[in-house]
Design a protein around this motif. Structure first.
Motif, short mmCIF file in Angstrom:
data_model
loop_
_atom_site.label_atom_id
_atom_site.label_comp_id
_atom_site.label_asym_id
_atom_site.label_seq_id
_atom_site.Cartn_x
_atom_site.Cartn_y
_atom_site.Cartn_z
N ASN A 286 0.79 -1.20 0.00
CA ASN A 286 0.00 0.00 0.00
C ASN A 286 0.84 1.27 0.00
O ASN A 286 0.32 2.36 0.04
CB ASN A 286 -0.92 0.02 1.23
CG ASN A 286 -2.06 -0.94 1.03
OD1 ASN A 286 -3.01 -0.64 0.34
ND2 ASN A 286 -1.94 -2.12 1.61
N ARG A 287 2.12 1.12 -0.01
CA ARG A 287 2.94 2.30 0.12
C ARG A 287 3.40 2.75 -1.25
O ARG A 287 3.82 1.97 -2.07
CB ARG A 287 4.15 1.99 1.00
CG ARG A 287 4.91 3.22 1.39
CD ARG A 287 5.84 2.90 2.50
NE ARG A 287 6.77 1.86 2.09
CZ ARG A 287 7.59 1.27 2.93
NH1 ARG A 287 7.55 1.58 4.19
NH2 ARG A 287 8.43 0.36 2.50
N SER A 288 3.33 4.06 -1.49
CA SER A 288 3.74 4.52 -2.81
C SER A 288 4.72 5.68 -2.73
O SER A 288 5.06 6.28 -3.73
CB SER A 288 2.52 4.93 -3.63
OG SER A 288 1.83 5.93 -2.91
N GLU A 289 5.18 6.03 -1.54
CA GLU A 289 6.10 7.16 -1.49
C GLU A 289 7.47 6.70 -1.97
O GLU A 289 7.79 5.52 -1.88
CB GLU A 289 6.15 7.76 -0.08
CG GLU A 289 7.32 7.37 0.80
CD GLU A 289 7.07 6.09 1.55
OE1 GLU A 289 5.98 5.54 1.42
OE2 GLU A 289 7.99 5.64 2.24
N GLU B 108 13.18 7.18 2.59
CA GLU B 108 13.55 6.42 3.79
C GLU B 108 15.01 5.99 3.74
O GLU B 108 15.72 6.03 4.72
CB GLU B 108 12.67 5.19 3.90
CG GLU B 108 11.67 5.33 5.02
CD GLU B 108 10.93 4.05 5.27
OE1 GLU B 108 9.78 4.16 5.67
OE2 GLU B 108 11.49 2.97 5.04
#
Lengths: 385, 310
Positions: free
Chosen positions: A15-18, A23
């Motif tokens: 679900n992560r799209s950054e 990071e």
């Protein structure tokens, strides 16, 4: 648990799209920061190491914190006594875990700083000390409680704790009215079994009808488990609790139940003033002085030292005031006989738990037999495996 | 096995059950809002040390308990900040929190090791109730923490399932974007849930050092925080079932050494594994059943929420 964690990882990644570099960048900065700290520490350590001198310096590596009133506390008292008596510079590091590279790292650090005697105060340091001793033949490594030595610069120190254990059993057996005593013990290894047996023999010298029931906790240090084990024994009717553990939890349960307590390692009466009877205690100072002096004189031999009550490495803490004077004088008389060599807790006749003969009348157990003791004596309730 | 031994076993079961329940309730509340916090062990350690240190300073057990709750909530909020505000990976942040909490607690507690307690929360005397055979010793002579756990369990059920606030918390854990669209701040809800969860874990830690074994030592939590995490899954995120699970897991803790005094030969090491084995079993059941009906886990558990990504 593990399955669910993996699910969560998967779900959040999906679900992560950054952008990932965000990071990664943060992480890189952290790593560089950490590296900088490590590098500067190394520089400091190297600088310190360069001004080493030839005089004897002794370093102590502890498994726990010195304030624990137990095992490490006793060693810290020994270090302070040795520092005062010999005048040599000493240092210590606390809370060094077994079975990791930490021990060797700290030892090397001390050696770089010019320390010429390293004391390792936990069983699990043994193999690391053995290999370091081969690497640094000019440094003395004295290990507490293991079974290895190299005959030159790596030796072993321990104490005959069974002597004061026996005496503490005499005190406990005298005050028990239920004739049911409890013993909270860590692991079924010879050292602990020897202590239980010596305690039981002392109990039954003064109270032949008494039994000592053992509960194994499978931990040296977990106050919750130790306390609950003591509680289980108290529930069953034990009116004295002895222990081979490092915390004071068993004593607190005995105090709350109005029972009595034989502590261990050090005089722990402050933790359970009503329950406290006495304690078999360690006194490492005299031995530490001896090792440091031998190292300074070049006479350290790297052998097996198993010190006795006469050597002063083990002793019995003062007996509680309310214990009858008759008991105190009987214990004092036995203690004197042990010091004189006219009495040995493991002198025959002694029967094993199953009633068979363990030591014949007139015989005394050899050191080898005592060091490999894996059976209980008569009067112990419980199993050694 | 005499009567006193059986009563003692039940008493210890309730007592350990309450310890696990306090911590597990906190974790359940955080997870219900969508935040997985694997830092329970660290938060308990911080609660344990804060309670003990403040008790030494003030000699007041209630002030000490308050300090433990605040310490747990504060350290829990670190996890909240990283996962809610920064959207960091929850598993990594939670594991870091365990390491941080356990280490920081050891550091803060250095001066308190080996010192007799400054204050204790002693068992409650319920008068006549405490004198009832069996029920008296098992239920009505327990530590105040046991009754706090019962109250906390009832309150969390009521708030989560019977109030609008609770609905918003549960919604945040199921679908953060829907909650946002409904006009609630997902960040505030999740931060609050994580902080409350940390406070309960802190209280569980204080149970150890103010009541169960009044002393501070490094490592006193001894993995019980992890049992609490497992317990949430075992209890399928429902306060009632988590309570039953807490009693069951509490029984395994109480039996660990007591089995020996009952004359039963069973490895305490195997018994220590039992909570985890049972939890894995429940996970298997959940995953098999999830083909037919939805998993009881909050749908958005472990998923960071950012408004732009809606």
């Amino acid at each position: 648990m593990a399955v669910s964690d993996l699910d969560h990882v998967g779900a959040s990644k999906a679900n992560r799209s950054e952008p990932l570099w965000l990071e990664g960048g943060a992480m890189r900065r952290q790593i560089f920061g950490l590296l900088a700290v490590v590098l500067s520490l190394t520089l400091v350590a190297t600088a310190c190491g360069s001004d080493s001198d030839s005089s004897t310096k002794a370093a102590f590596i502890y498994i726990g914190p010195p304030g624990d009133a137990g095992w490490t506390w006793a060693h810290e008292q020994g270090r302070q006594a040795a520092a005062e008596e010999t005048g040599v510079e000493t240092a210590f590091v606390e809370g060094v875990p077994e079975g990791t590279a930490d021990f060797a790292n700290y030892a090397r650090d001390f050696i770089d700083q010019g320390f010429s005697v390293i004391f390792g105060t936990s069983f699990g340091y043994m193999d690391a000390m053995e290999s370091l001793a081969a690497e640094y033949p000019d440094v003395v490594f004295d290990h507490i409680g293991g079974y290895k030595a190299n005959g030159s610069n790596f030796g072993n120190t321990f104490g005959r704790m069974y002597d004061p254990r026996y005496l503490s059993g005499m005190v406990a057996g005298s005050v028990s009215t239920s004739n049911h005593l409890g013993y909270v013990a860590a692991f079924p290894i010879p050292e602990v079994i020897r202590g239980i047996n010596a305690f039981t023999l002392g109990v039954r010298e003064v109270n032949p009808d008494a039994h000592v029931e053992v509960v194994w906790t499978s931990t040296w240090f977990d106050p919750v488990v130790e306390g609950d084990s003591a509680q289980a024994l108290l529930d069953k009717g034990a009116d004295v609790i002895a222990m081979h553990q490092d915390s004071t939890a068993a004593g607190e349960k005995a105090e709350a139940a109005g029972a009595r307590w034989v502590a261990y390692n050090s005089d722990m009466r402050a933790f359970a003033p009503e329950a406290f009877l006495t304690a078999p205690v360690w006194n490492w100072g005299p031995r530490y002085v001896e090792v440091i002096e031998q190292a300074a004189a070049g006479t350290y031999e790297g052998g097996y030292y198993w010190g006795s009550m006469a050597d002063g490495i083990v002793d019995l803490a003062p007996i509680a005031d309310d214990v009858d004077d008759i008991v105190k004088s009987a214990v004092a008389a036995r203690k004197q006989q042990i010091l004189d060599g006219t009495f040995h807790p493991f002198q025959g006749p002694i029967n094993a738990q199953d009633g068979s003969v363990l030591v014949s009348s007139g015989d005394i157990m050899s050191d080898e037999e005592m060091l490999s003791m894996m059976v209980f004596v008569e009067g112990v309730i419980g199993s050694t495996g | 096995m005499n009567e006193a031994s059986i009563i003692g076993l039940l008493e210890a079961t309730v007592s350990f059950g309450a310890l696990l329940y306090l911590a597990a309730l906190g974790e359940m509340i955080a997870e219900k809002s969508g935040i997985l916090n694997l830092g329970v062990e660290g938060m308990m350690a911080m609660g344990a040390v804060s309670g003990y240190v403040v008790a030494l300073q003030t000699n007041n057990p209630w002030v000490a308990l308050a300090a433990a709750v605040v310490a747990g909530a504060l350290i829990g909020s670190i996890h909240g900040f990283f996962t809610v505000v920064l959207g960091a990976e929850q598993v990594v942040s939670g594991l870091s929190l365990t390491i941080l909490g356990v280490g920081l607690a050891a550091y803060l507690g250095r001066g308190s090791v080996g010192r007799p307690p400054g204050a204790e929360l002693v068992p409650v005397d319920w008068g006549l109730l405490s004198d009832i055979p069996w029920a008296g010793p098992v239920l009505f002579t327990q530590s105040p923490f046991v009754y706090m756990a019962v109250v906390a369990g009832c309150l969390s059920w009521f708030i989560l399932w019977r109030t609008r606030l609770g609905l918003a918390v549960r919604a945040a854990g199921e679908s953060a974007s829907t909650t946002d669209a409904a006009g609630h701040s997902v960040a505030v809800i999740r931060m609050g849930a994580v902080a409350i969860g940390g406070g309960l874990a802190g209280a569980a830690g204080a149970y150890l050092t103010l009541s169960l074994t009044p002393q501070w030592q490094e490592g006193i939590v001894a993995g019980r925080g992890w049992i609490a995490v497992a317990l949430v899954i075992f209890g399928a995120w429902r306060p009632g079932r988590v309570a039953l699970g807490a009693l069951l897991f509490g029984l395994t803790l109480a039996l660990k050494t007591r089995l020996q005094t009952f004359g039963v030969e069973f490895s305490p090491i195997l018994l220590s594994m039992l909570p985890y084995v049972l939890t894995v079993g429940v996970l298997v059941v959940i995953s098999v059943r999830s083909r037919k009906r939805p998993s009881p886990a909050p749908a958005a558990l472990g998923v960071a929420y950012r408004r732009e990504e809606r």
